[in-house]
Scaffold this motif. Structure first.
Motif, PDB file in Angstrom:
ATOM      1  N   GLY A   1      70.400  -6.094  29.405  1.00  0.00           N
ATOM      2  CA  GLY A   1      69.391  -5.611  30.340  1.00  0.00           C
ATOM      3  C   GLY A   1      68.362  -4.721  29.684  1.00  0.00           C
ATOM      4  N   LEU A   2      68.796  -3.933  28.693  1.00  0.00           N
ATOM      5  CA  LEU A   2      67.874  -3.019  28.015  1.00  0.00           C
ATOM      6  C   LEU A   2      66.969  -3.733  27.024  1.00  0.00           C
ATOM      7  CD1 LEU A   2      70.237   0.019  27.267  1.00  0.00           C
ATOM      8  CD2 LEU A   2      68.431  -0.104  28.998  1.00  0.00           C
ATOM      9  N   ILE A   3      67.480  -4.755  26.360  1.00  0.00           N
ATOM     10  CA  ILE A   3      66.727  -5.393  25.284  1.00  0.00           C
ATOM     11  C   ILE A   3      65.807  -6.503  25.801  1.00  0.00           C
ATOM     12  CG2 ILE A   3      68.289  -7.297  24.668  1.00  0.00           C
ATOM     13  CD1 ILE A   3      67.944  -6.448  21.746  1.00  0.00           C
ATOM     14  N   LEU A   4      66.027  -6.959  27.025  1.00  0.00           N
ATOM     15  CA  LEU A   4      65.282  -8.090  27.564  1.00  0.00           C
ATOM     16  C   LEU A   4      63.784  -7.841  27.750  1.00  0.00           C
ATOM     17  CD1 LEU A   4      65.467 -10.977  28.645  1.00  0.00           C
ATOM     18  CD2 LEU A   4      66.023 -10.030  30.897  1.00  0.00           C
ATOM     19  N   PRO A   5      63.347  -6.663  28.263  1.00  0.00           N
ATOM     20  CA  PRO A   5      61.908  -6.484  28.519  1.00  0.00           C
ATOM     21  C   PRO A   5      61.062  -6.616  27.247  1.00  0.00           C
ATOM     22  CG  PRO A   5      63.191  -4.780  29.615  1.00  0.00           C
ATOM     23  CD  PRO A   5      64.123  -5.501  28.700  1.00  0.00           C
ATOM     24  N   LEU A   6      59.816  -7.077  27.433  1.00  0.00           N
ATOM     25  CA  LEU A   6      58.888  -7.228  26.312  1.00  0.00           C
ATOM     26  C   LEU A   6      58.590  -5.870  25.700  1.00  0.00           C
ATOM     27  CD1 LEU A   6      56.908  -9.100  24.740  1.00  0.00           C
ATOM     28  CD2 LEU A   6      55.179  -8.465  26.441  1.00  0.00           C
ATOM     29  N   GLY A   7      58.717  -5.783  24.392  1.00  0.00           N
ATOM     30  CA  GLY A   7      58.419  -4.551  23.679  1.00  0.00           C
ATOM     31  C   GLY A   7      57.919  -4.865  22.286  1.00  0.00           C
ATOM     32  N   VAL A   8      57.483  -3.839  21.585  1.00  0.00           N
ATOM     33  CA  VAL A   8      56.880  -4.050  20.271  1.00  0.00           C
ATOM     34  C   VAL A   8      57.886  -4.631  19.282  1.00  0.00           C
ATOM     35  CG1 VAL A   8      57.338  -1.670  19.561  1.00  0.00           C
ATOM     36  CG2 VAL A   8      55.509  -2.951  18.472  1.00  0.00           C
ATOM     37  N   GLN A   9      59.142  -4.234  19.379  1.00  0.00           N
ATOM     38  CA  GLN A   9      60.178  -4.756  18.481  1.00  0.00           C
ATOM     39  C   GLN A   9      60.399  -6.256  18.719  1.00  0.00           C
ATOM     40  OE1 GLN A   9      64.168  -3.316  19.193  1.00  0.00           O
ATOM     41  NE2 GLN A   9      64.498  -2.949  17.019  1.00  0.00           N
ATOM     42  N   ASN A  10      60.514  -6.636  19.994  1.00  0.00           N
ATOM     43  CA  ASN A  10      60.705  -8.050  20.328  1.00  0.00           C
ATOM     44  C   ASN A  10      59.517  -8.898  19.903  1.00  0.00           C
ATOM     45  OD1 ASN A  10      63.182  -7.523  21.476  1.00  0.00           O
ATOM     46  ND2 ASN A  10      62.424  -7.455  23.570  1.00  0.00           N
TER      47      ASN A  10
ATOM     48  N   LEU B   1      61.462  -1.657  10.377  1.00  0.00           N
ATOM     49  CA  LEU B   1      61.982  -0.285  10.429  1.00  0.00           C
ATOM     50  C   LEU B   1      61.119   0.582  11.334  1.00  0.00           C
ATOM     51  CD1 LEU B   1      62.915   0.415   6.687  1.00  0.00           C
ATOM     52  CD2 LEU B   1      64.489   0.407   8.624  1.00  0.00           C
ATOM     53  N   SER B   2      59.797   0.432  11.212  1.00  0.00           N
ATOM     54  CA  SER B   2      58.893   1.288  11.990  1.00  0.00           C
ATOM     55  C   SER B   2      58.985   0.990  13.478  1.00  0.00           C
ATOM     56  CB  SER B   2      57.450   1.112  11.500  1.00  0.00           C
ATOM     57  OG  SER B   2      56.922  -0.138  11.881  1.00  0.00           O
ATOM     58  N   VAL B   3      59.008  -0.301  13.861  1.00  0.00           N
ATOM     59  CA  VAL B   3      59.045  -0.620  15.288  1.00  0.00           C
ATOM     60  C   VAL B   3      60.420  -0.365  15.892  1.00  0.00           C
ATOM     61  CG1 VAL B   3      57.194  -2.314  15.125  1.00  0.00           C
ATOM     62  CG2 VAL B   3      59.560  -3.073  14.881  1.00  0.00           C
ATOM     63  N   SER B   4      61.430  -0.199  15.054  1.00  0.00           N
ATOM     64  CA  SER B   4      62.777   0.070  15.549  1.00  0.00           C
ATOM     65  C   SER B   4      63.073   1.565  15.620  1.00  0.00           C
ATOM     66  CB  SER B   4      63.820  -0.612  14.648  1.00  0.00           C
ATOM     67  OG  SER B   4      63.622  -2.003  14.591  1.00  0.00           O
ATOM     68  N   LEU B   5      62.739   2.290  14.563  1.00  0.00           N
ATOM     69  CA  LEU B   5      63.100   3.709  14.490  1.00  0.00           C
ATOM     70  C   LEU B   5      62.017   4.640  15.022  1.00  0.00           C
ATOM     71  CD1 LEU B   5      64.822   3.761  10.984  1.00  0.00           C
ATOM     72  CD2 LEU B   5      65.856   3.415  13.237  1.00  0.00           C
TER      73      LEU B   5
ATOM     74  N   ASN C   1      60.241   3.890  17.751  1.00  0.00           N
ATOM     75  CA  ASN C   1      60.021   3.371  19.098  1.00  0.00           C
ATOM     76  C   ASN C   1      60.706   4.288  20.102  1.00  0.00           C
ATOM     77  OD1 ASN C   1      59.921   1.964  21.498  1.00  0.00           O
ATOM     78  ND2 ASN C   1      60.456  -0.007  20.595  1.00  0.00           N
ATOM     79  N   PRO C   2      59.949   5.121  20.821  1.00  0.00           N
ATOM     80  CA  PRO C   2      60.589   6.085  21.729  1.00  0.00           C
ATOM     81  C   PRO C   2      61.391   5.416  22.832  1.00  0.00           C
ATOM     82  CG  PRO C   2      58.214   6.003  22.097  1.00  0.00           C
ATOM     83  CD  PRO C   2      58.475   5.234  20.843  1.00  0.00           C
ATOM     84  N   HIS C   3      60.936   4.249  23.295  1.00  0.00           N
ATOM     85  CA  HIS C   3      61.670   3.565  24.354  1.00  0.00           C
ATOM     86  C   HIS C   3      63.047   3.124  23.858  1.00  0.00           C
ATOM     87  CE1 HIS C   3      58.378   3.569  27.166  1.00  0.00           C
ATOM     88  NE2 HIS C   3      57.569   3.025  26.281  1.00  0.00           N
ATOM     89  N   ALA C   4      63.081   2.577  22.640  1.00  0.00           N
ATOM     90  CA  ALA C   4      64.360   2.129  22.078  1.00  0.00           C
ATOM     91  C   ALA C   4      65.297   3.310  21.870  1.00  0.00           C
ATOM     92  CB  ALA C   4      64.128   1.397  20.766  1.00  0.00           C
ATOM     93  N   ILE C   5      64.750   4.409  21.360  1.00  0.00           N
ATOM     94  CA  ILE C   5      65.577   5.589  21.094  1.00  0.00           C
ATOM     95  C   ILE C   5      66.106   6.190  22.393  1.00  0.00           C
ATOM     96  CG2 ILE C   5      65.540   7.941  20.193  1.00  0.00           C
ATOM     97  CD1 ILE C   5      63.556   6.978  18.078  1.00  0.00           C
ATOM     98  N   LEU C   6      65.220   6.333  23.380  1.00  0.00           N
ATOM     99  CA  LEU C   6      65.633   6.933  24.648  1.00  0.00           C
ATOM    100  C   LEU C   6      66.605   6.025  25.399  1.00  0.00           C
ATOM    101  CD1 LEU C   6      62.261   8.487  25.864  1.00  0.00           C
ATOM    102  CD2 LEU C   6      64.234   9.663  24.873  1.00  0.00           C
ATOM    103  N   ASP C   7      66.379   4.709  25.346  1.00  0.00           N
ATOM    104  CA  ASP C   7      67.322   3.785  25.980  1.00  0.00           C
ATOM    105  C   ASP C   7      68.687   3.868  25.321  1.00  0.00           C
ATOM    106  OD1 ASP C   7      65.514   2.886  27.811  1.00  0.00           O
ATOM    107  OD2 ASP C   7      65.047   1.013  26.782  1.00  0.00           O
ATOM    108  N   THR C   8      68.678   3.933  23.999  1.00  0.00           N
ATOM    109  CA  THR C   8      69.949   3.981  23.268  1.00  0.00           C
ATOM    110  C   THR C   8      70.701   5.262  23.564  1.00  0.00           C
ATOM    111  OG1 THR C   8      68.943   2.682  21.491  1.00  0.00           O
ATOM    112  CG2 THR C   8      71.019   3.780  21.010  1.00  0.00           C
TER     113      THR C   8
ATOM    114  N   VAL D   1      47.693  -5.628  18.981  1.00  0.00           N
ATOM    115  CA  VAL D   1      47.256  -4.815  20.120  1.00  0.00           C
ATOM    116  C   VAL D   1      48.436  -4.053  20.731  1.00  0.00           C
ATOM    117  CG1 VAL D   1      46.332  -4.921  22.464  1.00  0.00           C
ATOM    118  CG2 VAL D   1      45.250  -6.240  20.641  1.00  0.00           C
ATOM    119  N   ILE D   2      49.579  -4.732  20.889  1.00  0.00           N
ATOM    120  CA  ILE D   2      50.769  -4.070  21.442  1.00  0.00           C
ATOM    121  C   ILE D   2      51.226  -2.949  20.517  1.00  0.00           C
ATOM    122  CG2 ILE D   2      53.209  -4.396  21.995  1.00  0.00           C
ATOM    123  CD1 ILE D   2      52.503  -7.180  22.999  1.00  0.00           C
ATOM    124  N   ILE D   3      51.178  -3.192  19.228  1.00  0.00           N
ATOM    125  CA  ILE D   3      51.590  -2.175  18.255  1.00  0.00           C
ATOM    126  C   ILE D   3      50.641  -0.977  18.294  1.00  0.00           C
ATOM    127  CG2 ILE D   3      51.743  -1.711  15.762  1.00  0.00           C
ATOM    128  CD1 ILE D   3      52.826  -4.642  15.545  1.00  0.00           C
ATOM    129  N   TRP D   4      49.333  -1.229  18.404  1.00  0.00           N
ATOM    130  CA  TRP D   4      48.378  -0.128  18.520  1.00  0.00           C
ATOM    131  C   TRP D   4      48.597   0.644  19.822  1.00  0.00           C
ATOM    132  CZ3 TRP D   4      43.997  -3.806  16.641  1.00  0.00           C
ATOM    133  CH2 TRP D   4      43.924  -3.743  15.237  1.00  0.00           C
TER     134      TRP D   4
END
Length: 204
Positions: free
Chosen positions: A14-23, A116-120, A122-129, A189-192
């Motif tokens: 459920g957490l990883i499914l939404p569109l994000g910069v890492q995906n 590494l940058s889009v994973s570490l 990424n505030p959404h990934a960190i806060l979700d984790t 654009v998503i990354i920016w």
């Protein structure tokens, strides 16, 4: 233990499914690389970063570290700089040459660095984790806690592999490179956008 495993699997999915910069980045690499195996640096780096974040969250270490204000400032500041550069590099790979040419694929080193940058950073990934996976794991004791963490890690690995495979299918269908060029630009654009969000959090 089975209950903990199923709980972790469903929660992580459920957490990883939404569109994000890492995906978007992993999908992009699956699409633009000439062979699926050439996207493995991005896939494995993203999966290993998620594994690290999940383990730190389940063990309670990440919550302690992120309470230090200077750590958050360092992560956010480095994230802004790196994401701005990453967006520029991906945009540049689709901006040159003829419009019918396929975008230039990223070399393994850049794939690893960008993943590494889009994973570490990424505030959404960190806060979700930390906020969701770490908190949810508190209801379990060992070894159930390990089963919970293992299922979350498994979902992450399978998901990134699936994204790369899906991207590869798109890449094979788009022989002209037109859609891949637009995919690269969308990724940039998503990354920016993520860099702007981090910058706002930094000065808030």
């Amino acid at each position: 233990m089975l209950t903990a495993f199923i709980h972790g699997f469903l929660l992580a999915f459920g957490l990883i499914l939404p569109l994000g910069v890492q995906n978007v980045f992993v999908f992009n690499q699956g699409a633009t690389q000439p062979r699926l195996t050439r996207a493995l640096p991005a896939v494995l780096t993203a999966a290993l970063c998620d594994m690290l974040l999940i383990l730190l969250a389940v063990l309670g270490i990440s919550l302690i570290v992120l309470k230090l204000a200077w750590v958050k400032t360092l992560l956010y500041g480095a994230g802004v700089v790196f994401l701005l550069y990453m967006g520029w590099a991906i945009w540049k790979s689709s901006a040159g040459g003829e419009q019918t040419e396929r975008p230039e694929p990223l070399p393994p080193g850049k794939q690893v660095a960008f993943a590494l940058s889009v994973s570490l950073f990424n505030p959404h990934a960190i806060l979700d984790t930390i906020g969701v996976i770490g908190t949810s794991s508190l209801k379990y004791d060992f070894p159930e806690k390990w089963a919970f963490a293992a299922s979350c890690i498994l979902v992450s690995l399978l998901w990134f592999c699936g994204l790369a495979i899906s991207g590869r299918l798109l890449g094979r269908l788009d022989q002209s490179g037109r859609w891949l060029r637009w995919l690269n630009r969308l990724s940039a654009v998503i990354i920016w956008g993520m860099a702007a969000y981090l910058g706002r959090q930094l000065v808030a």
